[in-house]
Design a protein around this motif. Structure first.
Motif, PDB file in Angstrom:
ATOM      1  N   ARG A   1     -17.030  -5.755 -11.565  1.00  0.00           N
ATOM      2  CA  ARG A   1     -16.879  -4.724 -11.573  1.00  0.00           C
ATOM      3  C   ARG A   1     -17.519  -4.109 -10.163  1.00  0.00           C
ATOM      4  NH1 ARG A   1     -20.237  -3.527 -17.125  1.00  0.00           N
ATOM      5  NH2 ARG A   1     -17.857  -3.822 -18.310  1.00  0.00           N
ATOM      6  N   LEU A   2     -16.949  -5.017  -9.595  1.00  0.00           N
ATOM      7  CA  LEU A   2     -17.472  -4.679  -7.799  1.00  0.00           C
ATOM      8  C   LEU A   2     -15.637  -3.803  -7.289  1.00  0.00           C
ATOM      9  CD1 LEU A   2     -18.830  -7.614  -6.034  1.00  0.00           C
ATOM     10  CD2 LEU A   2     -19.385  -5.726  -6.430  1.00  0.00           C
ATOM     11  N   LEU A   3     -14.514  -3.964  -8.193  1.00  0.00           N
ATOM     12  CA  LEU A   3     -13.413  -3.856  -7.949  1.00  0.00           C
ATOM     13  C   LEU A   3     -13.036  -2.411  -9.504  1.00  0.00           C
ATOM     14  CD1 LEU A   3     -10.801  -6.794  -7.239  1.00  0.00           C
ATOM     15  CD2 LEU A   3     -12.156  -4.275  -5.133  1.00  0.00           C
TER      16      LEU A   3
ATOM     17  N   ASP B   1      -7.663   1.541 -13.368  1.00  0.00           N
ATOM     18  CA  ASP B   1      -7.927   2.988 -12.178  1.00  0.00           C
ATOM     19  C   ASP B   1      -6.831   1.994 -11.534  1.00  0.00           C
ATOM     20  OD1 ASP B   1      -8.810   4.585 -13.704  1.00  0.00           O
ATOM     21  OD2 ASP B   1     -11.152   3.107 -13.270  1.00  0.00           O
ATOM     22  N   GLN B   2      -5.810   0.788 -11.129  1.00  0.00           N
ATOM     23  CA  GLN B   2      -5.349   0.681 -10.013  1.00  0.00           C
ATOM     24  C   GLN B   2      -3.894   0.461 -10.220  1.00  0.00           C
ATOM     25  OE1 GLN B   2      -6.651  -3.279  -8.855  1.00  0.00           O
ATOM     26  NE2 GLN B   2      -8.717  -2.772  -9.323  1.00  0.00           N
TER      27      GLN B   2
ATOM     28  N   ARG C   1       0.276  -1.381  -9.204  1.00  0.00           N
ATOM     29  CA  ARG C   1       0.641  -2.500  -9.271  1.00  0.00           C
ATOM     30  C   ARG C   1       0.492  -2.878  -8.041  1.00  0.00           C
ATOM     31  NH1 ARG C   1       5.971  -1.971 -12.763  1.00  0.00           N
ATOM     32  NH2 ARG C   1       4.782  -1.612 -14.925  1.00  0.00           N
ATOM     33  N   GLY C   2       1.136  -2.383  -6.720  1.00  0.00           N
ATOM     34  CA  GLY C   2       1.049  -2.613  -5.218  1.00  0.00           C
ATOM     35  C   GLY C   2      -0.903  -2.223  -4.945  1.00  0.00           C
ATOM     36  N   ALA C   3      -1.672  -2.096  -5.719  1.00  0.00           N
ATOM     37  CA  ALA C   3      -3.347  -1.769  -5.427  1.00  0.00           C
ATOM     38  C   ALA C   3      -3.549  -3.440  -5.650  1.00  0.00           C
ATOM     39  CB  ALA C   3      -3.782  -0.671  -5.809  1.00  0.00           C
ATOM     40  N   VAL C   4      -3.454  -3.705  -6.485  1.00  0.00           N
ATOM     41  CA  VAL C   4      -3.260  -5.130  -7.116  1.00  0.00           C
ATOM     42  C   VAL C   4      -2.612  -6.456  -6.603  1.00  0.00           C
ATOM     43  CG1 VAL C   4      -2.825  -7.027  -9.078  1.00  0.00           C
ATOM     44  CG2 VAL C   4      -3.838  -4.135 -10.079  1.00  0.00           C
ATOM     45  N   VAL C   5      -1.751  -5.843  -5.268  1.00  0.00           N
ATOM     46  CA  VAL C   5      -1.056  -6.331  -4.776  1.00  0.00           C
ATOM     47  C   VAL C   5      -1.799  -7.172  -3.715  1.00  0.00           C
ATOM     48  CG1 VAL C   5       1.212  -7.550  -3.769  1.00  0.00           C
ATOM     49  CG2 VAL C   5       1.499  -6.820  -6.052  1.00  0.00           C
ATOM     50  N   LEU C   6      -1.698  -5.510  -3.290  1.00  0.00           N
ATOM     51  CA  LEU C   6      -2.917  -5.283  -1.287  1.00  0.00           C
ATOM     52  C   LEU C   6      -3.970  -6.328  -2.099  1.00  0.00           C
ATOM     53  CD1 LEU C   6      -2.531  -3.669   1.064  1.00  0.00           C
ATOM     54  CD2 LEU C   6      -3.324  -2.083   0.309  1.00  0.00           C
ATOM     55  N   LEU C   7      -5.077  -5.364  -3.053  1.00  0.00           N
ATOM     56  CA  LEU C   7      -6.489  -6.182  -2.864  1.00  0.00           C
ATOM     57  C   LEU C   7      -6.166  -7.416  -3.187  1.00  0.00           C
ATOM     58  CD1 LEU C   7      -7.697  -3.172  -5.212  1.00  0.00           C
ATOM     59  CD2 LEU C   7      -9.035  -4.126  -2.914  1.00  0.00           C
ATOM     60  N   THR C   8      -5.574  -7.960  -3.822  1.00  0.00           N
ATOM     61  CA  THR C   8      -5.752 -10.143  -4.176  1.00  0.00           C
ATOM     62  C   THR C   8      -5.136 -10.424  -2.144  1.00  0.00           C
ATOM     63  OG1 THR C   8      -4.688  -9.540  -5.908  1.00  0.00           O
ATOM     64  CG2 THR C   8      -4.297 -11.647  -4.697  1.00  0.00           C
ATOM     65  N   ALA C   9      -3.782  -9.647  -1.754  1.00  0.00           N
ATOM     66  CA  ALA C   9      -3.232  -9.992  -0.306  1.00  0.00           C
ATOM     67  C   ALA C   9      -5.100 -10.315   0.322  1.00  0.00           C
ATOM     68  CB  ALA C   9      -2.659  -9.299   0.465  1.00  0.00           C
ATOM     69  N   LEU C  10      -5.769  -8.931   0.583  1.00  0.00           N
ATOM     70  CA  LEU C  10      -6.530  -8.619   1.337  1.00  0.00           C
ATOM     71  C   LEU C  10      -8.140  -9.231   1.668  1.00  0.00           C
ATOM     72  CD1 LEU C  10      -6.703  -4.711   1.875  1.00  0.00           C
ATOM     73  CD2 LEU C  10      -5.975  -6.807   3.543  1.00  0.00           C
ATOM     74  N   VAL C  11      -7.840 -10.351  -0.091  1.00  0.00           N
ATOM     75  CA  VAL C  11      -8.665 -11.367  -0.527  1.00  0.00           C
ATOM     76  C   VAL C  11      -8.628 -12.538   0.223  1.00  0.00           C
ATOM     77  CG1 VAL C  11      -9.912 -12.773  -2.420  1.00  0.00           C
ATOM     78  CG2 VAL C  11      -9.667 -10.055  -2.206  1.00  0.00           C
TER      79      VAL C  11
END
Length: 193
Positions: free
Chosen positions: A111-113, A118-119, A121-131
């Motif tokens: 639950r750190l994300l 609440d996300q 699809r674009g946020a999932v891709v972006l957050l995964t890329a940033l990780v």
């Protein structure tokens, strides 16, 4: 005879567990052979491979990490990177992508994300890329430290670092797309099986 999706997922979990056991056995064998550096690397890889299993991450993502990290470790231990020059880029792409998906799911699990609902699809891709990019930067810091401070011959340089980070980014973006596709098919991020 057709195979059900749940049977395929169970099989992926069994294969991942067998690969974890193989890495642990290799770490023990390497330690008994007085190859300390290899034993430490394999031991650390084994600990990383436990994370997706203990967190109950989806089996296909678990299996990807369990296949790719041992291959990358073997490539380093057996100097395959020196023999096959393009292998470094390929493994940076696929390993960082697999790790980015794993860490994204772990962050979601702890639950750190924000919750998936609440996300976008674009946020999932972006957050995964940033990780994945962050993981790549940490790895490049490690390579710099090992070569410059510890004197280990790795053969890093500006061009290698930039190419590695580019492949880390590509792999992480692809992993984000794979996560979106997995979740779009109605699959749970943390299945009970």
């Amino acid at each position: 005879m057709s195979t059900t999706p749940s049977a395929v997922i169970r099989t992926a979990g069994i294969i991942a567990d067998l690969l974890r056991a193989a890495v642990l056995a290799a770490a023990v064998f390497t330690a008994l052979s007085d190859q300390v550096e290899g034993a430490i690397r394999l031991g650390l890889v084994f600990l990383v491979l436990l994370a997706p299993r203990l967190a109950g991450l989806p089996r296909p993502f678990d299996l990807a990490v369990c296949v790719l990290l041992p291959v990358a470790t073997a490539a380093s231990l057996f100097h395959w990177y020196r023999q096959i020059t393009w292998l470094d880029w390929v493994l940076h792409c696929v390993c960082t992508g697999a790790l980015a998906a794993m860490v994204y799911l772990l962050l979601l699990r702890t639950r750190l994300l924000p919750a998936l609902r609440d996300q976008s699809r674009g946020a999932v891709v972006l957050l995964t890329a940033l990780v994945g990019i962050a993981l790549g930067v940490v790895w490049e810091f490690y390579e710099w430290f090992a070569e410059i401070v510890a004197g280990v011959r790795i053969g890093v340089g500006y061009t290698d670092t930039i190419a590695d980070l580019a492949m880390d980014t590509l792999g992480s973006l692809l992993a984000g797309v794979a996560l979106v596709a997995w979740l779009a098919n109605g699959r749970e991020p943390f299945p009970r099986t």
